[in-house]
Design an enzyme around this catalytic site. Structure first.
Site, short mmCIF file in Angstrom:
data_model
loop_
_atom_site.label_atom_id
_atom_site.label_comp_id
_atom_site.label_asym_id
_atom_site.label_seq_id
_atom_site.Cartn_x
_atom_site.Cartn_y
_atom_site.Cartn_z
N LYS A 64 0.81 -1.23 0.00
CA LYS A 64 0.00 0.00 0.00
C LYS A 64 0.84 1.28 0.00
O LYS A 64 0.43 2.30 -0.53
CB LYS A 64 -0.96 -0.01 1.18
N GLU A 93 -10.19 6.63 3.63
CA GLU A 93 -11.06 5.66 4.28
C GLU A 93 -10.21 4.45 4.59
O GLU A 93 -9.21 4.21 3.92
CB GLU A 93 -12.21 5.26 3.35
N SER A 137 1.82 -9.81 -1.13
CA SER A 137 1.40 -8.41 -0.92
C SER A 137 1.74 -7.86 0.46
O SER A 137 1.91 -6.66 0.62
CB SER A 137 -0.10 -8.27 -1.19
#
Ligand SMILES: *Cc1c(COP(=O)(O)O)cnc(C)c1O
Length: 392
Positions: free
Chosen positions: A89, A111, A378
């Protein structure tokens, strides 16, 4: 086609379905992003942060013991789990944070569901000296207390959202409302390849570094392209990040792995592409999970990062044109995936990534000859220890 059309469509998916007041800000964002893409100084600054702060390039690791276990597959992991904050991310939040600075915005909003995107956003806001407000469903605030604590330490303000199902989709609605009101000084950082144009394209561009590196590293090691790529799919950013650089390599097969939760025949899963229908959610047309009377369903997965009732429009497009295939594995299978990688390679993966890992066992039985596969790892499993301890 690897660029969206002028209105942000990938085939019939994507676009901008937003209140009138957001059309101009989205247009402005697109203009600034296009200019940044052409500006060598932006690329230099982003590359600098990816390298010196986040830890890129990440290794492409050949998992020999896991490959031996699988017999027919030679597995390589793209190690996004080794990045600062523990997942992919940060690639995206660094990119959008630098854009916010370029636009002279002083306030960041985002969010978050499980809190992973909230933590990555709070991290980048601290790094860049920007005020940061995170919207999080009140249910999630309770369930993810540790991530709320992290965000607070990083200087962010976490606002619990008490409307609707008090989870991610309600937090996203609230963030959009904030943006409409405060758009002049506020930049909205979306955490996956979802939302209105230009977000799905922009987030994909920031994550595409995963596949660019992996393609180059694999060619250097194996002197050929891989047979398969695979990654877990929540909103779809780590998967699209890996897939994009291989779009034109027609012989490289792509497989996205969604969360089948408690099973596809129950109401508790997040297998949007397998079970969903075309609809509009959070500003774009894609595939989503809805009830018979058209309400958005509450998605479920053991992996908090996968329980989103929508999916990025570019994945809906890849599925439609058959460029990628989408499958799913259950919560229970994902736990087996986590244990398998831990024991064979000494790497504890995030529960999200564990979905792609356990799918390898199914793929291994399907292939006709010895094949190579790159898996996007990930994130790391540290964040999931409490969940796993309860379940195992
Ligand atoms: C958030 C998250 C995901 C899911 O998001 P995508 O946009 O589908 O990549 C997957 N893995 C980890 C570790 C995450 O934190």
């Amino acid at each position: 086609m690897s660029l969206p059309d002028r209105n942000g469509h990938f085939g019939k998916f994507g676009g901008k379905y937003v209140p009138e007041t957001l059309m101009a800000p989205l247009g402005e964002l697109e203009k600034v992003f296009r200019a940044a893409l052409r500006d060598p100084s932006f690329k230099k600054e982003l590359d600098y942060h990816l390298r010196e702060y986040a830890g890129r390039p990440t290794p492409l690791y050949e998992a020999k013991r896991l490959s031996k276990h699988l017999k027919t597959l030679n597995v390589y992991f793209k190690r996004e789990d080794l990045l600062h904050t523990g997942a992919h991310k940060i690639n995206n939040t660094l990119g959008q944070g630098l854009l916010a600075k370029r636009m002279h915005k002083t306030r960041i909003i985002a969010e978050t569901g499980a809190g992973q995107h909230g933590v990555a956003t709070a991290t980048v806001s601290a790094l860049m000296g920007l005020e940061c407000v995170i919207y999080m469903g009140a249910e999630d605030v309770k369930r993810q207390a540790l991530n709320v604590y992290r965000m607070n330490l990083l200087g962010a303000k976490v606002i619990p959202v008490t409307s609707g199902s008090r989870t991610l989709k309600d937090a996203m609605n609230e963030a959009i409302r904030d943006w409409v009101t405060n758009v002049r000084d506020t930049f909205y950082i979306i955490g996956s390849v979802a939302g209105p144009h230009p977000y799905p394209w922009m987030v994909r561009e920031f994550q595409a570094v995963i596949g660019r590196e992996a393609r180059r590293q694999f060619l250097a090691k194996a002197k050929a392209l891989p047979d398969y790529l695979t990654a877990c799919v929540g909103g779809g950013s780590n998967a699209m990040g890996l897939f994009h650089a291989f779009f034109r390599d027609k012989r490289v097969k792509m497989i996205g792995v969604e969360a089948a939760g408690l099973g596809l025949n129950t109401d508790s899963h997040s297998a949007t592409l397998e079970k969903g229908e075309v609809g509009i959610l959070h500003g774009s047309k894609s595939v989503l999970l809805e009830t018979k009377d058209g309400q958005i369903k509450i998605a479920h997965s053991i992996a908090a990062g996968l329980d989103y009732p929508g999916v990025g429009p570019e994945h809906a497009y890849y599925k439609k044109i058959k460029r990628a295939e989408y499958v799913s594995v259950t919560d229970k299978e994902a736990l087996d995936g986590l244990k398998l990688l831990s024991k064979t390679e000494g790497i504890i993966p995030a529960l999200e990534s564990a979905h792609a890992i356990i799918y390898l066992e199914k793929l291994a039985k399907k292939v006709r000859r010895k094949s190579t596969v790159i898996v996007c790892l990930s994130g790391r499993g540290d964040k999931d220890m409490a969940t796993i301890k309860e379940l195992i």
